[in-house]
Design a protein around this motif. Structure first.
Motif, PDB file in Angstrom:
ATOM      1  N   THR A 178       0.858  -1.187   0.000  1.00  0.00           N
ATOM      2  CA  THR A 178       0.000   0.000   0.000  1.00  0.00           C
ATOM      3  C   THR A 178       0.891   1.233   0.000  1.00  0.00           C
ATOM      4  O   THR A 178       1.908   1.268   0.699  1.00  0.00           O
ATOM      5  N   ASN A 199      -7.016  -0.289   3.097  1.00  0.00           N
ATOM      6  CA  ASN A 199      -6.945  -1.151   1.903  1.00  0.00           C
ATOM      7  C   ASN A 199      -6.147  -2.427   2.152  1.00  0.00           C
ATOM      8  O   ASN A 199      -6.441  -3.458   1.537  1.00  0.00           O
ATOM      9  N   SER A 243      -1.462  -0.668  -3.964  1.00  0.00           N
ATOM     10  CA  SER A 243      -2.654   0.161  -3.834  1.00  0.00           C
ATOM     11  C   SER A 243      -2.208   1.612  -3.813  1.00  0.00           C
ATOM     12  O   SER A 243      -1.307   1.974  -3.053  1.00  0.00           O
ATOM     13  N   PRO A 298     -10.781   3.221  -1.851  1.00  0.00           N
ATOM     14  CA  PRO A 298     -11.113   1.857  -1.419  1.00  0.00           C
ATOM     15  C   PRO A 298     -12.034   1.091  -2.367  1.00  0.00           C
ATOM     16  O   PRO A 298     -11.788  -0.083  -2.634  1.00  0.00           O
TER      17      PRO A 298
HETATM   18  P1  AMP Z   1      -4.301   7.455  -4.831  1.00  0.00           P
HETATM   19  O1  AMP Z   1      -4.785   6.350  -5.752  1.00  0.00           O
HETATM   20  O2  AMP Z   1      -2.981   7.131  -4.221  1.00  0.00           O
HETATM   21  O3  AMP Z   1      -4.320   8.755  -5.540  1.00  0.00           O
HETATM   22  O4  AMP Z   1      -5.348   7.541  -3.670  1.00  0.00           O
HETATM   23  C1  AMP Z   1      -6.689   7.876  -3.939  1.00  0.00           C
HETATM   24  C2  AMP Z   1      -7.472   8.038  -2.656  1.00  0.00           C
HETATM   25  O5  AMP Z   1      -7.497   6.792  -1.960  1.00  0.00           O
HETATM   26  C3  AMP Z   1      -6.910   9.038  -1.689  1.00  0.00           C
HETATM   27  O6  AMP Z   1      -7.987   9.739  -1.089  1.00  0.00           O
HETATM   28  C4  AMP Z   1      -6.186   8.198  -0.682  1.00  0.00           C
HETATM   29  O7  AMP Z   1      -6.063   8.810   0.562  1.00  0.00           O
HETATM   30  C5  AMP Z   1      -7.042   6.971  -0.615  1.00  0.00           C
HETATM   31  N1  AMP Z   1      -6.213   5.820  -0.269  1.00  0.00           N
HETATM   32  C6  AMP Z   1      -5.035   5.498  -0.843  1.00  0.00           C
HETATM   33  N2  AMP Z   1      -4.514   4.410  -0.292  1.00  0.00           N
HETATM   34  C7  AMP Z   1      -5.371   4.008   0.671  1.00  0.00           C
HETATM   35  C8  AMP Z   1      -5.359   2.926   1.601  1.00  0.00           C
HETATM   36  N3  AMP Z   1      -4.358   2.054   1.630  1.00  0.00           N
HETATM   37  N4  AMP Z   1      -6.404   2.791   2.435  1.00  0.00           N
HETATM   38  C9  AMP Z   1      -7.419   3.693   2.390  1.00  0.00           C
HETATM   39  N5  AMP Z   1      -7.479   4.724   1.537  1.00  0.00           N
HETATM   40  C10 AMP Z   1      -6.465   4.904   0.681  1.00  0.00           C
END
Ligand code: AMP
Ligand code: MG
Length: 410
Positions: A178, A199, A243, A298
């Protein structure tokens, strides 16, 4: 942008079946058989009684009474024949003694000392309540073929035939990395601007439900060093799921760092919602690893794991073509989709009077995991428009959900 069909086809071309291994049959549930199973024995291995009662000669039953000359319980071997006018007390599972050709159930008899009287109106025919050797299967009969996913019944059958070990394709090891500067481990309180890494446990649960062994690697910060370290570790697994970090943001460094780690990109972005930024590639080397970059939101992560990672793991295990993961169901009520991309909308699948019905839940978007706890499926709306009640739509049942336990609720 790539269609969902094209993405599945690229996954199918890229993922090749994993290696084989021998495992104890007691650990083989859900694994894919990698050998042919032919019966090495007759089953049952001897003629046996299906009832507790008396082994008799059918032709003798008309006689006033028979003399009880012995007893046989399951696991014993007959020591004596049944002659004319005789009976042997016998339990379910015991071998049929020579001479006997029928079993009279105990309920139809009266015993007085060593004398057995059989109900006068009981019709007794040769073979009654006897199961003959080889009735269920014969030596040499083909039973299971490679590619069979082992259920509890097949585990039982293998055990019946003495296969205490079985050749299978083992579970793929799936590393989960992650990414995100904002994430904290779920046992720590988030500070300002931070959120929990929800996640990681969700993806671990999904991978388990897909038949893989999850290997959580914890959080990588959005820095080249941290990501490179996590990616190098993840590439030692059969699959690596990342993720976050695959969209268009300034810190979405994952595609670039995967390339720098020698991973070949197969696709980036698929025409679908949620989950458009999904990334897929493969490392080169002796034991190739397939890599999925899942968007961090998520529900996007969850949907992409269902639609792409699940089928990829199945292909690694059974080598079969990827089949579309959906069934069809009728919309309970009118639904309007505003997206020009195909939408996989969290929904409830139920059945009523033999028909499968589907009802989208009140879902706010890819951040809204909470709404999905009322869902057990994803309803697919292929294009923007209003879909009338009764329209047949594609529905993907969500893995790890007991469809029967939720059917009919609400
Ligand atoms: P990203 O794909 O990195 O741009 O993240 C998109 C959204 O998903 C953002 O609001 C992040 O904070 C949230 N997010 C990213 N990784 C996680 C995770 N491991 N668990 C929960 N939310 C996440
Ligand atoms: Mg991020």
């Amino acid at each position: 942008m790539l269609s969902l069909d094209a993405a599945w086809s690229l996954i199918e071309q890229t993922v090749t079946p994993g290696p084989m291994a021998c495992v104890p049959v007691s650990e083989a549930l859900g694994l894919v058989l990698a050998e042919s199973i032919v019966s090495g024995e007759d089953s049952p291995p001897f003629d046996k009684s299906m009832m507790d009662g008396f082994a008799v000669r059918a032709a003798d039953v008309a006689a006033d009474s028979l003399t009880i000359v012995g007893e046989l319980t399951a696991g014993q071997v007959p020591r004596r024949q049944v002659h004319a006018g005789e009976a042997i007390r016998i339990m379910t599972g015991a071998p049929i003694p020579t001479g006997a050709d029928a079993i009279v159930p105990i309920e139809s008899t009266v015993v007085s000392g060593d004398q057995l009287t059989i109900a006068a109106d009981l019709p007794v025919a040769i073979g009654d309540h006897i199961v003959r050797q080889g009735t269920s299967m014969r030596v040499g009969e083909p039973l299971l073929t490679p590619g069979t996913c082992l259920t509890p019944r097949q585990v039982g059958l293998l055990a019946e035939l003495g296969h205490h070990e079985v050749r299978v394709r083992p579970r793929p090891r799936v590393a989960i990395l992650t990414t995100g500067n904002e994430l904290v481990p779920i046992d720590q309180p988030p500070g300002p601007g931070q959120i929990r890494n929800s996640n990681e446990p969700m993806l671990c649960a999904q991978i388990t439900a897909c038949g893989g062994t999850p290997m959580p690697l914890g959080i990588a910060r959005d820095t080249p060093d941290d990501l490179a370290r996590g990616i190098a570790q993840g590439l030692t697994a059969d699959f690596l799921c990342l993720s976050g970090g695959v969209s268009a943001g300034k810190l979405d460094l994952v595609p670039q760092l995967l390339r720098e780690a020698g991973v070949k990109e197969v696709f980036h972005k698929v025409r679908l919602k949620p989950g458009k930024p999904v990334w897929f590639g493969q490392s080169t080397g002796e034991r190739p690893c397939c890599i999925f970059g899942l968007p961090g939101n998520p529900v996007s992560s969850m949907v992409c794991c269902e639609l792409f990672v699940g089928p990829a793991l199945a292909r690694w295990q059974d080598g079969a073509a990827i089949t579309k993961p959906w069934i069809t169901a009728r919309l309970v009520a009118e639904f309007t989709s505003t997206s020009d991309r195909p939408v996989f909308f969290p929904a409830r699948l139920t059945q009523a009077e033999g028909a499968m019905l589907v009802q989208p839940v009140n879902w706010q978007g890819s951040f809204d995991l909470r709404a999905t706890i009322d869902a057990n499926a994803l309803a697919c709306f292929s294009a923007a428009g209003t879909f009338a009640a009764g329209t047949l739509v594609h529905v993907v049942p969500l893995r790890g959900t007991n469809l029967f336990s939720v059917t009919g609720q609400k």
